[in-house]
Design an enzyme around this catalytic site. Structure first.
Site, mmCIF file in Angstrom:
data_model
loop_
_atom_site.group_PDB
_atom_site.id
_atom_site.type_symbol
_atom_site.label_atom_id
_atom_site.label_comp_id
_atom_site.label_asym_id
_atom_site.label_seq_id
_atom_site.Cartn_x
_atom_site.Cartn_y
_atom_site.Cartn_z
ATOM 1 N N SER A 139 0.855 -1.178 0.000
ATOM 2 C CA SER A 139 0.000 0.000 0.000
ATOM 3 C C SER A 139 0.895 1.233 0.000
ATOM 4 O O SER A 139 2.086 1.160 0.339
ATOM 5 C CB SER A 139 -0.901 0.010 1.242
ATOM 6 N N ARG A 140 0.324 2.378 -0.372
ATOM 7 C CA ARG A 140 1.073 3.624 -0.213
ATOM 8 C C ARG A 140 1.210 3.987 1.265
ATOM 9 O O ARG A 140 2.047 4.802 1.632
ATOM 10 C CB ARG A 140 0.382 4.749 -0.978
ATOM 11 N N HIS A 199 -5.641 1.148 -12.392
ATOM 12 C CA HIS A 199 -5.357 -0.213 -12.852
ATOM 13 C C HIS A 199 -4.243 -0.269 -13.879
ATOM 14 O O HIS A 199 -3.365 -1.138 -13.823
ATOM 15 C CB HIS A 199 -6.629 -0.856 -13.415
ATOM 16 N N ASP A 214 -18.325 0.226 -12.805
ATOM 17 C CA ASP A 214 -18.304 -0.550 -11.560
ATOM 18 C C ASP A 214 -19.228 -1.760 -11.618
ATOM 19 O O ASP A 214 -18.821 -2.884 -11.312
ATOM 20 C CB ASP A 214 -18.683 0.329 -10.376
ATOM 21 N N LYS A 239 -11.867 -6.110 -11.986
ATOM 22 C CA LYS A 239 -12.668 -5.559 -13.063
ATOM 23 C C LYS A 239 -13.032 -4.106 -12.748
ATOM 24 O O LYS A 239 -13.163 -3.755 -11.561
ATOM 25 C CB LYS A 239 -13.918 -6.423 -13.305
#
Length: 343
Positions: free
Chosen positions: A49-50, A92, A191, A110
């Site tokens: 993660s950041r 993505h 989404d 997705k």
């Protein structure tokens, strides 16, 4: 009653073991990791993660051995075989390319990317690197989908003329959240709508024409859309998606000789009913395997492990070119609606 074919998917627990790295420890990554650990022998061995604190908290919750405060460190971990990209849609492309450049196989949530052009960049990079890449369209790998696949292949429905699918929810309106923010590639079509468009591709293939109507949220993203996709033969898919209301999440395929109705939710483990041409019930199947809702993501992970072990670089059930085609339809629908953020 007609005897339906048995699903041909082996138990996810029998799949070869891969070591996974999670890139982006959010809600979908939580559910994917839970499904992986409950139903397969595969394991998430690292998370990135950041935020180092966020990665560490995810690792502690899920029994993951290593956590990193950067995505670069995650993809550089030599003990990671495949990276699961679970960041917002808008990220993505960048994160899939990062993993591919590190020589990792990738499963990208997705939609594969925010636009067809970005998806093509991922596909081209994966093919050039010779690594496996797949969109996490987990519906394709469910047992019920394989029953439908066999019924279509053996012509049980006759010539297919009409396909339907809907998927809608009613999340709180928050202009800064990923669902409503154009900078995060928000909107119903990317989404939820990706499921219904992918369903139409699964049954009918690439459409010859796209009709779309709908509405926009105050932020400019699409909050509701209805699509009609038509093929050269005249078969049609009637699809709907919305962020303004919960919908039944049903799907159907109607042909000259019969009809299949997928139970709710069609995109997850549920069941199906087969009807004759005159509408009489012919057969019923309900998922008996005890992997409800997002636990069904274990099937896609198991499929990927088998494909990688067999030396494949993309899914034979859901090609990368089809994934790009699905996003091209969504691009066109979003353009017709005037949605923000379409390239």
């Amino acid at each position: 009653m007609t005897i339906l074919p048995e699903p041909r998917h082996p138990d996810p627990a029998d799949a070869p073991v891969l070591r996974w790295g999670v890139l982006g420890p959010g809600e979908i990554a939580r559910d994917f990791t839970n499904a992986l650990h409950r139903h397969t022998r595969q394991r998430v061995v690292a998370v990135g993660s950041r935020s180092e604190e966020r990665a560490a908290a995810f690792a502690a919750t899920h029994g993951v051995g290593r956590s990193y405060g950067s995505y670069e460190a995650l993809v550089g971990d030599p003990e990671v075989d495949v990276v699961y990209v679970a960041t917002p849609h808008s990220e993505h492309r960048e994160h899939a390319l990062l993993a591919i450049a590190a020589g990792k196989h990738v499963l990208v949530e997705k939609p594969l990317a925010a636009t067809a052009r970005e998806a093509r960049d991922i596909v081209d990079a994966a093919r050039a690197a010779g690594v496996f890449a797949m969109e996490a369209m987990w519906t394709r790998y469910l047992p019920q989908t394989d029953i439908v696949r066999q019924l279509l292949a053996d012509g049980s429905l006759g010539e297919v003329r009409v396909v339907t699918a809907d998927f809608g929810g009613h999340p709180p309106y928050d202009p800064s959240s990923r669902l409503w923010n154009p900078a995060l590639a928000g909107g119903a079509l990317l989404d939820l709508g990706v499921y219904v468009v992918s369903w139409a591709f699964f049954v009918l293939g690439e459409p010859a024409s796209v009709i779309a109507t709908g509405s926009l949220a105050p932020t400019g993203v699409d909050d509701q859309a209805a699509l009609v996709l038509s093929t050269e033969s005249g078969a049609q898919a009637l699809l709907s998606t919305t962020l303004r209301a919960g919908t039944p999440s049903l799907a159907s395929i109607s042909g000259a000789e019969g009809r299949i109705e997928l139970e709710s939710p069609f995109w997850g483990p549920s069941g199906l009913r087969l009807h004759t041409a005159d509408g009489a019930p012919a057969a019923v199947w309900r998922d008996p395997y005890g992997r409800p809702y997002r636990d069904g993501m274990s099937y896609e992970a198991a499929a990927l492990a088998r494909y990688v072990t067999d030396g494949l670089t993309e899914s034979p059930l859901h090609s990368l070119d089809e994934t790009v085609g699905t996003l091209a339809v969504i691009d066109e629908a979003r353009r017709r609606l005037g949605a923000a953020g379409v390239g």
